[in-house]
Design an enzyme around this catalytic site. Structure first.
Site, PDB file in Angstrom:
ATOM      1  N   ASP A  82     -11.941  29.112 -39.765  1.00 51.92           N
ATOM      2  CA  ASP A  82     -12.483  27.896 -39.140  1.00 51.92           C
ATOM      3  C   ASP A  82     -11.464  27.362 -38.124  1.00 51.92           C
ATOM      4  O   ASP A  82     -10.287  27.161 -38.469  1.00 51.92           O
ATOM      5  CB  ASP A  82     -12.720  26.863 -40.258  1.00 51.92           C
ATOM      6  CG  ASP A  82     -13.545  25.678 -39.804  1.00 51.92           C
ATOM      7  OD1 ASP A  82     -14.336  25.819 -38.858  1.00 51.92           O
ATOM      8  OD2 ASP A  82     -13.408  24.600 -40.421  1.00 51.92           O
ATOM      9  N   HIS A  83     -11.900  27.147 -36.897  1.00 50.25           N
ATOM     10  CA  HIS A  83     -11.051  26.544 -35.849  1.00 50.25           C
ATOM     11  C   HIS A  83      -9.706  27.238 -35.633  1.00 50.25           C
ATOM     12  O   HIS A  83      -8.658  26.572 -35.596  1.00 50.25           O
ATOM     13  CB  HIS A  83     -10.802  25.054 -36.129  1.00 50.25           C
ATOM     14  CG  HIS A  83     -12.046  24.231 -36.029  1.00 50.25           C
ATOM     15  ND1 HIS A  83     -12.584  23.836 -34.831  1.00 50.25           N
ATOM     16  CD2 HIS A  83     -12.877  23.739 -36.986  1.00 50.25           C
ATOM     17  CE1 HIS A  83     -13.689  23.137 -35.046  1.00 50.25           C
ATOM     18  NE2 HIS A  83     -13.899  23.070 -36.347  1.00 50.25           N
ATOM     19  N   GLY A 212     -19.188  19.582 -37.922  1.00 49.04           N
ATOM     20  CA  GLY A 212     -19.255  18.161 -38.260  1.00 49.04           C
ATOM     21  C   GLY A 212     -20.606  17.805 -38.846  1.00 49.04           C
ATOM     22  O   GLY A 212     -21.195  16.775 -38.525  1.00 49.04           O
ATOM     23  N   SER A 214     -21.622  17.320 -42.115  1.00 45.35           N
ATOM     24  CA  SER A 214     -21.768  16.725 -43.447  1.00 45.35           C
ATOM     25  C   SER A 214     -22.702  15.518 -43.414  1.00 45.35           C
ATOM     26  O   SER A 214     -22.801  14.824 -42.400  1.00 45.35           O
ATOM     27  CB  SER A 214     -20.402  16.305 -43.994  1.00 45.35           C
ATOM     28  OG  SER A 214     -19.731  17.423 -44.537  1.00 45.35           O
TER      29      SER A 214
HETATM   30  P1  13P Z   1     -17.561  17.956 -41.705  1.00 45.65           P
HETATM   31  O1  13P Z   1     -16.289  17.196 -41.538  1.00 45.65           O
HETATM   32  O2  13P Z   1     -18.738  17.155 -41.219  1.00 45.65           O
HETATM   33  O3  13P Z   1     -17.782  18.451 -43.080  1.00 45.65           O
HETATM   34  O4  13P Z   1     -17.483  19.226 -40.733  1.00 45.65           O
HETATM   35  C1  13P Z   1     -16.762  20.375 -41.108  1.00 45.65           C
HETATM   36  C2  13P Z   1     -16.598  21.350 -39.991  1.00 45.65           C
HETATM   37  O5  13P Z   1     -17.187  21.264 -38.934  1.00 45.65           O
HETATM   38  C3  13P Z   1     -15.664  22.456 -40.230  1.00 45.65           C
HETATM   39  O6  13P Z   1     -15.535  23.288 -39.119  1.00 45.65           O
HETATM   40  O1  G3H Z   2     -13.057  21.141 -39.072  1.00 47.35           O
HETATM   41  C1  G3H Z   2     -12.206  20.807 -39.900  1.00 47.35           C
HETATM   42  C2  G3H Z   2     -12.360  21.213 -41.319  1.00 47.35           C
HETATM   43  O2  G3H Z   2     -12.947  20.172 -42.058  1.00 47.35           O
HETATM   44  C3  G3H Z   2     -11.046  21.704 -41.883  1.00 47.35           C
HETATM   45  O3  G3H Z   2     -10.206  20.670 -42.217  1.00 47.35           O
HETATM   46  O4  G3H Z   2      -8.002  21.384 -41.292  1.00 47.35           O
HETATM   47  O5  G3H Z   2      -8.166  19.628 -43.085  1.00 47.35           O
HETATM   48  O6  G3H Z   2      -8.609  22.030 -43.612  1.00 47.35           O
HETATM   49  P1  G3H Z   2      -8.631  20.940 -42.578  1.00 47.35           P
HETATM   50 ZN    ZN Z   3     -15.532  22.241 -37.263  1.00 45.83          ZN
END
Ligand code: 13P
Ligand code: G3H
Ligand code: ZN
Length: 308
Positions: A82-83, A212, A214
């Site tokens: 992720d990211h 994002g 949630s």
């Molecule tokens: P939330 O913060 O809305 O759960 O989004 C998570 C997200 O986009 C992780 O890449």
């Molecule tokens: O997009 C962000 C995710 O919620 C990951 O969060 O970097 O705190 O693990 P984190």
């Molecule tokens: Zn994200």
């Protein structure tokens, strides 16, 4: 079964207009919640690690745990970065056995984003045909503990997206359409630009990703506050928003905050109600079950239940 390449899972989801949930984790229990939910719901599942999560749990530990657990169930599991911020992040995860990676060049200029994404795609595709998600536009909210100012958030431009796809060769695209990371998504009313999703999907045809995403479940927030927490003004997506986004072409929905909130709500209540308890399994176990139930609900909402 062995970890599955995310691109393979996307084929059916993209054709049939449903979304697969991405559930972030950093530890054993969240992973159990996601995989048990997938097995019970007969749903494909994406479990994801941020670079922060990798630092917390150790990449070898987390990959070994995920693939060992995936081997024991029949629902397909993809392990996703992720990211990822740099080419080194991508290389590290591809080499470690991830089946999908995100390269997030959204903080760079268009040219720089294309260049970085192209390098990630070339590496990931040449090394096991690993799926690459990119991001165009910029989400607001908290990323790796850094607050992206709302003024710097920028919605994805559909024409730019066409050029971006042609030149970067990415497999999936995260679009900025008004959501943001964390628990504080909307000031006032939910302002998601659903039509933008449809326009981008028609132009690109590839799987689109909603970050994002949630719901910031009001019940979890209320329970946290009732048992000594302090979370004010939190707001997220309702069920209707998921439906509209998925109908228009979203195939992956990223959820982290909801899991954290449900976990914290369960733990806070137990800590207050059972002050004599000191066996961690007695409070980690119920939190794990609560997160599993939440993920099962999400799988139904996203339309992935029954698709494994
Ligand atoms: P939330 O913060 O809305 O759960 O989004 C998570 C997200 O986009 C992780 O890449
Ligand atoms: O997009 C962000 C995710 O919620 C990951 O969060 O970097 O705190 O693990 P984190
Ligand atoms: Zn994200």
């Amino acid at each position: 079964m062995p970890l599955e390449i995310l691109g393979k899972m996307y084929e059916k989801a993209n054709k049939e207009y449903y979304a697969i949930g991405q559930f972030n984790f950093s530890n054993l229990e969240f992973l159990q919640s996601a995989l048990d939910a997938a097995e019970e719901m007969k749903s494909p599942v994406i479990v994801a690690l941020s670079t922060g999560a990798i630092k917390y749990g150790g990449i070898k530990n987390l990959v070994a745990l995920t693939s060992t657990m995936a081997d024991q169930i029949s629902a397909p599991v993809a392990l996703h970065l992720d990211h990822g911020a740099t080419l080194d992040d991508v290389k590290m995860c591809v080499d470690a056995g991830f089946t999908s990676v995100m390269i997030d060049g959204s903080h760079h200029s268009l040219e720089e984003n294309i260049k970085l994404t192209r390098q990630a795609v070339d590496y990931a595709h040449a090394n096991g045909g690993i799926t690459v998600e990119a991001e165009l536009g910029r989400l607001g909210g908290i990323e790796d503990d850094v607050n992206v100012d709302e003024r710097d958030a920028r919605l994805t431009d559909p024409e730019e997206a066409v050029r971006f796809l042609e030149e970067s060769g990415c497999d999936a695209l995260a679009v900025a359409v008004g959501t943001s990371h964390g628990a504080y998504k909307f000031k006032g009313e939910n302002a998601i630009d659903f039509d933008r999703i449809k326009i981008i999907k028609e132009k690109l045809g590839i799987p689109l990703v909603l970050h994002g995403a949630s719901s910031v479940d009001p019940e979890s927030v209320a329970q946290i506050n009732e048992y000594g927490g302090k979370i004010e003004g939190a707001k997220g997506l309702d069920a209707e928003s998921y439906k509209k986004a998925i109908e228009r072409g979203i195939n992956k929905v990223n959820i982290d905050t909801d899991l954290r909130l449900r976990w914290t709500a369960t733990m806070r209540k137990l800590m207050v109600e059972k002050p004599g308890e000191f066996d961690p399994r007695k409070y980690l176990g119920p939190a794990r079950d609560a997160v599993k139930e939440l993920i099962k609900q999400k799988m139904k909402l996203l339309g992935s239940a029954g698709m494994a």
